[in-house]
Design an enzyme around this catalytic site. Structure first.
Site, PDB file in Angstrom:
ATOM      1  CD  GLU A   1      -6.128  -4.451   8.970  1.00 14.44           C
ATOM      2  OE1 GLU A   1      -6.313  -3.467   8.219  1.00 14.44           O
ATOM      3  OE2 GLU A   1      -5.409  -5.010   7.754  1.00 14.44           O
TER       4      GLU A   1
ATOM      5  CG  ASP B   1      -2.136  -1.247   1.167  1.00 11.24           C
ATOM      6  OD1 ASP B   1      -2.297  -1.582  -0.186  1.00 11.24           O
ATOM      7  OD2 ASP B   1      -2.551  -1.175   2.605  1.00 11.24           O
TER       8      ASP B   1
ATOM      9  CG  ASP C   1      -3.543  -1.208  10.582  1.00 15.09           C
ATOM     10  OD1 ASP C   1      -3.173   0.122  10.259  1.00 15.09           O
ATOM     11  OD2 ASP C   1      -4.097  -1.525   9.950  1.00 15.09           O
TER      12      ASP C   1
ATOM     13  CD  GLU D   1      -0.917  -2.482   6.712  1.00 17.08           C
ATOM     14  OE1 GLU D   1      -1.693  -0.878   7.455  1.00 17.08           O
ATOM     15  OE2 GLU D   1      -2.149  -2.403   6.038  1.00 17.08           O
ATOM     16  CD  GLU D   2       2.546   1.474   7.322  1.00 17.43           C
ATOM     17  OE1 GLU D   2       3.208   1.754   6.297  1.00 17.43           O
ATOM     18  OE2 GLU D   2       1.057   1.613   7.202  1.00 17.43           O
TER      19      GLU D   2
ATOM     20  CG  LEU E   1      -2.874   6.481  10.765  1.00 12.17           C
ATOM     21  CD1 LEU E   1      -2.901   6.798  11.879  1.00 12.17           C
ATOM     22  CD2 LEU E   1      -3.077   6.741   9.059  1.00 12.17           C
ATOM     23  CG  ASP E   2      -8.474   0.398   9.426  1.00  9.22           C
ATOM     24  OD1 ASP E   2      -8.119  -0.414   8.865  1.00  9.22           O
ATOM     25  OD2 ASP E   2      -8.360   0.848  10.832  1.00  9.22           O
TER      26      ASP E   2
ATOM     27  CG  ASP F   1       0.309   5.695   6.216  1.00  6.95           C
ATOM     28  OD1 ASP F   1      -0.828   4.669   7.136  1.00  6.95           O
ATOM     29  OD2 ASP F   1       0.128   5.608   5.123  1.00  6.95           O
TER      30      ASP F   1
HETATM   31  P1  AFP Z   1      -6.323   1.562   4.054  1.00  6.09           P
HETATM   32  O1  AFP Z   1      -5.127   2.015   5.464  1.00  6.09           O
HETATM   33  O2  AFP Z   1      -5.068   1.575   3.457  1.00  6.09           O
HETATM   34  O3  AFP Z   1      -7.623   2.751   3.822  1.00  6.09           O
HETATM   35  O4  AFP Z   1      -7.303  -0.046   4.409  1.00  6.09           O
HETATM   36  C1  AFP Z   1      -7.736   0.696   5.154  1.00  6.09           C
HETATM   37  C2  AFP Z   1      -8.732  -1.046   5.345  1.00  6.09           C
HETATM   38  O5  AFP Z   1      -7.356  -2.132   5.289  1.00  6.09           O
HETATM   39  C3  AFP Z   1      -9.728  -1.691   5.841  1.00  6.09           C
HETATM   40  O6  AFP Z   1      -9.750  -0.343   7.967  1.00  6.09           O
HETATM   41  C4  AFP Z   1     -11.289  -1.749   5.550  1.00  6.09           C
HETATM   42  O7  AFP Z   1     -11.928  -1.818   6.112  1.00  6.09           O
HETATM   43  C5  AFP Z   1     -10.858  -1.108   4.397  1.00  6.09           C
HETATM   44  O8  AFP Z   1      -9.073  -1.818   3.916  1.00  6.09           O
HETATM   45  C6  AFP Z   1     -11.406  -0.895   3.269  1.00  6.09           C
HETATM   46  O9  AFP Z   1     -10.676  -1.455   1.848  1.00  6.09           O
HETATM   47  P2  AFP Z   1     -11.417  -1.346   0.550  1.00  6.09           P
HETATM   48  O10 AFP Z   1     -10.497  -0.272   0.130  1.00  6.09           O
HETATM   49  O11 AFP Z   1     -11.377  -2.341  -0.541  1.00  6.09           O
HETATM   50  O12 AFP Z   1     -13.014  -1.188   0.650  1.00  6.09           O
END
Ligand code: AFP
Length: 345
Positions: free
Chosen positions: A273, A59, A106, A87-88, A108-109, A65
């Site tokens: 997660e 990502d 993680d 995660e990073e 920064l989710d 992040d």
């Molecule tokens: P990011 O941290 O890259 O924004 O991803 C968030 C995540 O890991 C989780 O928090 C969400 O439920 C999921 O991904 C969203 O995924 P989509 O963008 O495929 O819907």
């Protein structure tokens, strides 16, 4: 007067030395979360801007992040942790070799939500360290989620929340600037057994296997379909926000595996997660599965493993598992199965 996080940890940990190490780690995480929240609140240009690098999962890394990873790395270094996995970062880091705990995080989710000012979070999982892990550190994050000693997540939304469990209920704390720390908001959450809302990224409909399509078709058919009642849909795109909503008012979350390249096991990470979310959900009376196996019973192969994830109200999660286990039985029941999909109007 509501109990403070400190008082809660004191009562959860008692005189158990390992639990006290978990308590110290959670206190340090709470201080780090306030630091990160202050950075987020101060705003400034660039927090949501790409840094030019990618993380262990490929990502794109944003400025926030990297800031979050640094803040929580410092908290980890101040904690009784032998191993730290983020995660990073590609690999787990050795911190204090003789300490009793390992933590996966993680930092920064929901980072794709940063620039739109939508809720984001930090998710953590604390595991014991045994002699076999000191001998072969590659095994430390291959422990099942059921072995977590403490797990939870911070929610950076309109309020800063901590949702956590040490295996004895799931508790919610809110940061109170006036008090200067976290105070209890919900002493023990109980997830409603019945779901009225579902959360899934429906743009992936065409990539799902038939049982997931069927299940969603039946929800969408509402009162005119086999469920004979209507369901609402919510998808924040930050796991912490979707999970907190489900803890509060029931519902179901699905991120299944799908047919896209590298999505056979979905998008979400098992160790930092799905496991902590499953731990909080199950300790609140809900269920979490990959569709066939309870999340907390899965043996990870490595720190960055992915897993399909379905969690929420117990009865609804069991229903999804039935769709997956025996789609042919449902074909007789579902008027939409095998017919024109609701998504292909
Ligand atoms: P990011 O941290 O890259 O924004 O991803 C968030 C995540 O890991 C989780 O928090 C969400 O439920 C999921 O991904 C969203 O995924 P989509 O963008 O495929 O819907």
């Amino acid at each position: 007067m509501a109990s403070s996080l400190d008082a809660h940890l004191e009562s959860q940990c008692g005189n158990d030395p390992l639990k006290r190490q978990v308590g110290t780690t959670i206190r340090n995480l709470a201080t780090a979360a306030v630091k990160l929240r202050n950075k987020i609140t101060a705003g400034g240009e660039g927090l949501g801007q790409a840094k030019g690098g990618t993380n262990a999962g490929g990502d794109v890394q944003k400025e926030l992040d990297v800031v979050a990873d640094k803040i929580f790395m410092e908290a980890a270094e101040a904690s009784p942790l032998a191993f730290f996995g983020s995660e990073e970062q590609d690999d787990a880091v050795l911190l204090k070799p003789d300490a009793g705990l390992a933590m996966a995080i993680d930092p920064l989710d929901g980072s794709s939500n940063i620039e739109t000012d939508v809720t984001i979070g930090t998710i953590f999982s604390i595991l014991p360290v045994e002699e076999e892990h000191r001998a072969d550190p590659s095994k430390v994050f291959r422990q099942k989620g059921s072995r977590q000693l403490g797990a939870g997540f911070f929610v950076y939304g309109p309020q800063l929340l901590l949702v956590m469990s040490m295996g004895n209920g799931t508790h919610v704390f809110i940061f109170s600037p006036g008090f200067g720390g976290f105070v209890e908001l919900n002493a023990s959450i109980a997830i409603a057994d019945k779901a009225n809302e579902f959360a899934i990224n429906a743009s992936n409909y065409r990539h799902w296997d038939q049982p997931i399509r069927s299940y969603i078709d039946d929800l969408l058919a509402g009162s005119e379909g086999p469920r004979e009642r209507d369901f609402n849909m919510r998808w924040v795109g930050s796991l912490v926000a979707d999970c907190y909503r489900i803890l509060l008012r029931g519902g179901i979350f699905l991120y299944p595996g799908d047919g896209r390249k590298n999505y056979a096991k979905g998008r979400l990470r098992l160790v930092y997660e799905a496991n902590p979310v499953a731990f909080c959900v199950e300790n609140a009376g809900g269920r979490a599965t990959d569709g066939t196996t309870p999340i907390l019973d899965i043996e990870p192969e490595g720190l960055h493993d992915r897993t399909p994830l379905v969690f929420g109200s117990g009865r609804e999660v069991e229903r999804v598992a039935r769709y997956i286990a025996d789609p042919s039985a449902l074909a007789e029941r579902s008027p939409l199965f095998g017919k024109r999909s609701l998504f292909r109007a």
